[in-house]
Enzyme design. Structure first.
Site, mmCIF file in Angstrom:
data_model
loop_
_atom_site.group_PDB
_atom_site.id
_atom_site.type_symbol
_atom_site.label_atom_id
_atom_site.label_comp_id
_atom_site.label_asym_id
_atom_site.label_seq_id
_atom_site.Cartn_x
_atom_site.Cartn_y
_atom_site.Cartn_z
ATOM 1 N N ARG A 78 0.833 -1.215 0.000
ATOM 2 C CA ARG A 78 0.000 0.000 0.000
ATOM 3 C C ARG A 78 0.864 1.261 0.000
ATOM 4 O O ARG A 78 0.514 2.268 -0.623
ATOM 5 C CB ARG A 78 -0.954 -0.027 1.196
ATOM 6 N N LYS A 85 -2.851 6.459 1.151
ATOM 7 C CA LYS A 85 -2.609 6.921 2.527
ATOM 8 C C LYS A 85 -1.648 8.111 2.437
ATOM 9 O O LYS A 85 -0.452 7.986 2.720
ATOM 10 C CB LYS A 85 -2.044 5.769 3.369
ATOM 11 N N GLU A 129 -16.329 6.041 4.746
ATOM 12 C CA GLU A 129 -15.604 5.474 5.889
ATOM 13 C C GLU A 129 -15.696 6.377 7.103
ATOM 14 O O GLU A 129 -16.363 7.402 7.095
ATOM 15 C CB GLU A 129 -14.172 5.100 5.521
#
Ligand code: PLP
Ligand code: COI
Length: 351
Positions: A90, A193, A229
């Site tokens: 990620r 992220k 989210e």
């Protein structure tokens, strides 16, 4: 070889059971620079500071990405990492998404192992609910004034012992639907992220706090119809023996969530990743937030202030049975209490 930081008092004074999710100074951090296509050797530093060029792209244009993972002290006295290759992957996807140099798996692994081993006295004991949070970060450290990718990148790993992200721990938390500020745009960077998403989320967090809630529940930013989210965690719900979690291109693909989908299937539940309309909330038996920091946090209340509605779960203040089972299984694997049949953990050899 490395001297522990003499400014830091012994860890005997740390009350592991009441540790907040926050920063605590440890002995060492790890640094490395990418210049002219080459990563330097890892450097160990005992300073919490880093000299940065005033025109670094990380500072001006938010060319920065990070990761969040933990080292867990097990029941058997062994220290485990959980699915670190997924964090490495990620981190590479985030780097690529904002045109940064990618940190190769081996370098990532070596840096996190070094950071944990050199700070092993800060790994919280088994049974305290705390763990050693590992924070890898990567940013453009080269000077640019035009909006373009940096020619130099810095990779840092520091660690900090932490308690659970929600102060309630594994007790029901309150969240609030926030519609007037978005953390991510459709086709933006919500699935990466990167620091900018978190800057964009600060107003939403402040708003949720003003409603007496711990975190905002974000809806899809285009139509505000589907659940996206929760602050720094993914959303899941349980209904009809099914684990349901949102499918959206603007949420962070959570490694915890991915693991819970598997664990739910292991427990003979169905698992669905699909758009979840806000109108469906009322029909859920259990709802929760999940993430490395949040672990699994059962949600007791979802406040929809604009529509004057409160959705309540966890009757009698107790987490639902399936959330409890998932929590015990996940934490059990991370703590070495339950066999790791999916090979998700790596034991760190401490010396
Ligand atoms: N969503 C956001 C925005 C996050 O910051 C995090 C934390 O990393 C998560 C979800 C949970 O992801 P993970 O389970 O990989 O920690
Ligand atoms: C995590 O769950 O690891 C996170 O990174 C959350 C953090 C932004 C507080």
């Amino acid at each position: 070889m490395f001297q522990k930081n003499s400014e830091i008092t012994g860890t005997e004074s740390i009350d592991w059971k009441t540790l907040p999710f926050g920063y605590l100074k440890t002995d060492f951090n790890i640094r490395c620079t990418f210049t002219e296509g080459i990563w330097s050797e890892l450097e160990v530093s005992d300073s919490e500071y880093f000299p940065i060029h005033i025109a670094a792209t990380g500072l001006h244009y938010g060319q920065e990405a990070f990761e969040g993972m933990k080292a867990y002290m097990g029941i058997d006295g062994k220290v485990r990492l959980f699915r670190w290759t997924e964090n490495a992957k990620r981190f590479q996807i985030s780097a690529k998404g904002i045109l940064m140099a990618e940190v190769p798996n081996e370098l990532f692994h070596e840096a996190i192992l070094k950071a944990v081993k050199l700070n092993q006295r800060f790994i919280p004991p088994y049974g305290t609910g705390a763990s050693l949070y590992i924070r890898p970060l990567l940013f453009g450290s080269g000077a640019e004034v035009g909006v373009k990718p940096s020619s130099e990148y810095t990779f840092i790993v520091f660690v900090s012992p932490v308690g659970p992200y929600f102060k309630e721990g594994f007790s029901p938390v309150k969240i609030a639907i926030v519609r007037d500020s978005d953390r991510a745009a459709p086709n933006g960077t919500g699935n990466l992220k990167v620091g900018g998403n978190y800057a964009a989320s600060l107003r939403g967090i402040a708003k949720a706090h003003s409603f007496g809630c711990g975190s905002p529940l974000y809806l899809d930013s285009k139509d505000k119809l589907n659940i996206d989210e929760i602050g720094a965690a993914n959303f899941f719900a349980i209904k009809n023996n099914t684990y349901i979690t949102p499918k959206s291109d603007s949420i962070l693909p959570s490694i915890t969530n991915m693991s819970l989908i598997q664990l739910a299937q292991d427990l003979n539940l169905k698992a669905e990743r699909r758009p979840i309309s806000i109108d469906e909330i009322e029909s859920f038996d259990e709802v929760g937030a999940c993430g490395t920091a949040a672990i699994i946090s059962p949600i007791g209340e979802i406040k929809d202030i604009e529509n004057n509605k409160i959705y309540r779960f966890c009757i009698n203040g107790q987490p639902g049975p399936i959330s409890l089972k998932l929590y015990n299984t996940l934490v059990g694997i991370q703590n070495g209490e339950i066999p790791d049949k999916h090979n998700w953990t790596e034991i760190i050899e401490l010396n």
